[in-house]
Design a protein around this motif. Structure first.
Motif, mmCIF file in Angstrom:
data_model
loop_
_atom_site.group_PDB
_atom_site.id
_atom_site.type_symbol
_atom_site.label_atom_id
_atom_site.label_comp_id
_atom_site.label_asym_id
_atom_site.label_seq_id
_atom_site.Cartn_x
_atom_site.Cartn_y
_atom_site.Cartn_z
ATOM 1 N N GLU A 280 0.940 -1.256 0.054
ATOM 2 C CA GLU A 280 -0.053 -0.222 -0.200
ATOM 3 C C GLU A 280 1.088 1.465 -0.078
ATOM 4 O OE1 GLU A 280 -2.872 0.434 -0.780
ATOM 5 O OE2 GLU A 280 -3.969 -1.233 0.140
ATOM 6 N N ILE A 281 1.985 1.198 0.697
ATOM 7 C CA ILE A 281 2.773 2.520 0.605
ATOM 8 C C ILE A 281 3.429 2.531 -0.911
ATOM 9 C CG2 ILE A 281 5.150 3.303 1.643
ATOM 10 C CD1 ILE A 281 4.604 1.625 4.064
ATOM 11 N N VAL A 282 3.844 1.491 -1.387
ATOM 12 C CA VAL A 282 4.405 1.648 -2.691
ATOM 13 C C VAL A 282 3.374 2.117 -3.737
ATOM 14 C CG1 VAL A 282 5.351 0.301 -4.818
ATOM 15 C CG2 VAL A 282 6.095 -0.210 -2.396
ATOM 16 N N LEU A 283 2.290 1.704 -3.760
ATOM 17 C CA LEU A 283 0.998 1.879 -4.318
ATOM 18 C C LEU A 283 0.747 3.514 -4.234
ATOM 19 C CD1 LEU A 283 -1.108 1.372 -6.637
ATOM 20 C CD2 LEU A 283 -2.678 0.420 -4.613
ATOM 21 N N LEU A 284 0.735 4.054 -2.953
ATOM 22 C CA LEU A 284 0.398 5.557 -2.770
ATOM 23 C C LEU A 284 1.398 6.451 -3.407
ATOM 24 C CD1 LEU A 284 -1.476 7.508 -1.484
ATOM 25 C CD2 LEU A 284 -0.192 7.221 0.537
ATOM 26 N N SER A 452 -4.659 -2.672 -7.687
ATOM 27 C CA SER A 452 -5.016 -2.550 -6.165
ATOM 28 C C SER A 452 -4.740 -3.926 -5.792
ATOM 29 C CB SER A 452 -6.256 -2.257 -6.098
ATOM 30 O OG SER A 452 -7.098 -3.096 -6.599
ATOM 31 N N ILE A 453 -4.557 -3.958 -4.362
ATOM 32 C CA ILE A 453 -4.654 -5.280 -3.622
ATOM 33 C C ILE A 453 -5.771 -6.374 -4.099
ATOM 34 C CG2 ILE A 453 -4.836 -6.590 -1.482
ATOM 35 C CD1 ILE A 453 -2.972 -4.238 -0.298
ATOM 36 N N GLU A 454 -7.003 -5.447 -3.962
ATOM 37 C CA GLU A 454 -8.083 -6.428 -4.360
ATOM 38 C C GLU A 454 -8.189 -6.918 -5.729
ATOM 39 O OE1 GLU A 454 -8.453 -3.743 -1.088
ATOM 40 O OE2 GLU A 454 -8.138 -3.127 -3.302
ATOM 41 N N GLU A 455 -7.606 -5.957 -6.778
ATOM 42 C CA GLU A 455 -7.575 -6.621 -8.202
ATOM 43 C C GLU A 455 -6.604 -7.669 -8.315
ATOM 44 O OE1 GLU A 455 -8.740 -2.499 -10.430
ATOM 45 O OE2 GLU A 455 -6.543 -2.640 -9.916
ATOM 46 N N ILE A 456 -5.285 -7.588 -7.644
ATOM 47 C CA ILE A 456 -4.426 -8.525 -7.861
ATOM 48 C C ILE A 456 -4.754 -9.825 -7.285
ATOM 49 C CG2 ILE A 456 -2.147 -9.153 -7.068
ATOM 50 C CD1 ILE A 456 -1.286 -6.281 -7.792
#
Length: 464
Positions: A280-284, A452-456
């Motif tokens: 989540e940090i990397v995605l943000l 996103s985490i959910e998509e992956i």
């Protein structure tokens, strides 16, 4: 190839920027793997492709600025070559496809150049990266092959780099074709990867997609559970439940335009809590960087903004501490993010890289840093519309680097080494997309790839 009009317009634009002399373009030759007739897959020089489009070995070209002439050099196939390779178009027919009328055999190239040199005329050429072309230039121009790039034309480097960096509509379409292949490479890998497999099984599967849908890979696949090794081309690890893998891969369109996409996903289909926190940090950081892209903003500032997001996120997890702005200023965050935010993309996956990054990624206003991490930023200048650039932040836990910094007591005021020891076997996470700078912002190119985490987790759980 594009239409002849496009190549003529490109050459005409270049002519406006070079005052006098001859511009020499060397195409690439075949490169043997282990004997002459057994060659590596041919890849034409990207600048030759850009101005002339002929995607075959053993060609060269000259633009004569003073006499306003364009010449292509190549040899027609002999009957012996036709027996092995099949019927071929003539050099004149090939030249007509890029709007050049005057053609000569390769043997004439040396005579024309020597005649120009005897009259004191300037011969412009770009830096060379293949030793065979360095030797060829030594023969043609009488310059020591080991010093060829010392004589590359700064005027030509600047002109070509400025022109190639800004992509036309047709070029964007080609890049998006390459990204559509990368979409399949990424999504299929998420579904194909299972515990018990060896990394090379997936790496080979990914390469097969690139070959079957386009012109093959734009660079060797990076696929590894050891994502902390930034360019990991070793594929011998056995995957197990609980592992995450970095898939950094891309394809070329049939006209050689590249894609470069990275996703990190769980082998078993589900991230652990600790993996989610780092992801989540990397995605943000990536989303923040993409949102910040617009004309006039320096890419160095965007890199530092992404770095700050990463440092703040790590502080929230107890891995960093203290004044985060000061930590980023001093480079403490580079323990976790030791590379630049991205690079140009086009006919080369690291577009224009053979020209030298300082010749196109930096200027008189923005000089290259010597600081660890920041010095690896390939492009730092202010962005302009038409540039395509990658945005690929990451967080990596590199045991050897952690141990070195801890032994040196480096940045102890910013790094919590005691807690960091719990993450030494984590690996790494990187997320990358290809971004077009528009007139008032930016656009992520291509079909959206699960991120996103959910998509992956949804894709990676649906195994094939």
């Amino acid at each position: 190839m594009f239409s002849p009009k496009i190549y003529k317009e490109r050459r005409n634009e270049l002519k406006k920027k070079i005052k006098s002399g001859l511009i020499l373009f060397l195409g690439n030759d075949e490169s043997p793997m282990n004997y002459t007739d057994n060659t590596y897959r041919f890849r034409q020089d990207s600048t030759f492709l850009y101005y002339f489009g002929i995607d075959e070995p053993n060609f060269a070209a000259i633009i004569d600025i003073d006499e306003n002439k364009e010449l292509i050099f190549g040899n027609d196939f002999t009957i012996d070559e036709i027996i092995w390779m099949g019927p071929q178009k003539t050099v004149k027919q090939k030249a007509s496809r890029c709007g050049v009328k005057q053609t000569y055999s390769m043997s004439e190239l040396e005579n024309i150049l020597k005649n120009a040199l005897s009259k004191g005329r300037k011969i412009h050429f770009i830096p060379q990266y293949r030793h065979s072309n360095m030797i060829k230039l030594q023969i043609l121009l009488g310059i020591d092959a080991t010093r060829i790039n010392d004589y590359a034309s700064p005027e030509l480097i600047k002109a070509v780099a400025e022109q190639r960096a800004v992509k036309s509509r047709e070029e964007i379409e080609e890049i998006e074709k390459a990204i559509s292949i990368a979409y399949e490479m990424q999504v299929s890998a998420m579904r194909f990867t299972k515990p018990g497999m060896i990394e090379k099984e997936i790496a080979g599967f990914i390469e097969g997609i690139a070959i079957s849908m386009g012109n093959g890979l734009s660079f060797p696949v990076i696929f590894s559970k050891h994502g902390e090794t930034l360019h990991n081309h070793y594929y011998g690890n056995k995957l197990k439940a609980g592992d995450i893998v970095v898939n950094d891969s891309g394809a070329e369109s049939f006209l050689h335009y590249a894609s470069d996409i990275t996703r990190t996903f769980p082998v078993s289909g589900k991230f652990s809590q600790i993996q989610k926190e780092i992801y989540e940090i990397v995605l943000l950081a990536q989303l923040t960087a993409i949102k910040s892209i617009k004309p006039g903003v320096s890419y160095k500032d965007i890199h530092l903004k992404a770095s700050t997001v990463i440092a703040e996120g790590l502080k929230a997890l107890g891995l960093m501490k203290g004044d985060i702005k000061e930590a980023v200023k001093q480079g403490a965050h580079a323990l976790f993010f030791p590379h630049g935010l991205g690079h140009l993309l086009g006919l080369d996956v690291h577009d224009l890289e053979n020209f030298g990054e300082n010749n196109f990624g930096y200027d008189n206003k923005i000089k290259r840093s010597s600081q660890f991490g920041l010095k690896s930023l390939r492009y730092a200048k202010a962005l302009v519309p038409g540039i395509v650039i990658t945005v690929e932040p990451g967080i990596y836990f590199i045991p050897q680097l952690i141990e070195k910094w801890e032994a040196e007591k480096k940045f102890e005021e910013f790094i919590n080494y005691q807690r960091l020891n719990l993450y030494k076997n984590f690996g790494g996470i990187r997320i990358e997309d290809d971004i077009l700078v528009t007139n008032n912002g930016s656009r992520i190119l291509g079909k959206p790839i699960p991120k996103s985490i959910e998509e992956i987790e949804e894709v990676a759980s649906n195994k094939i």
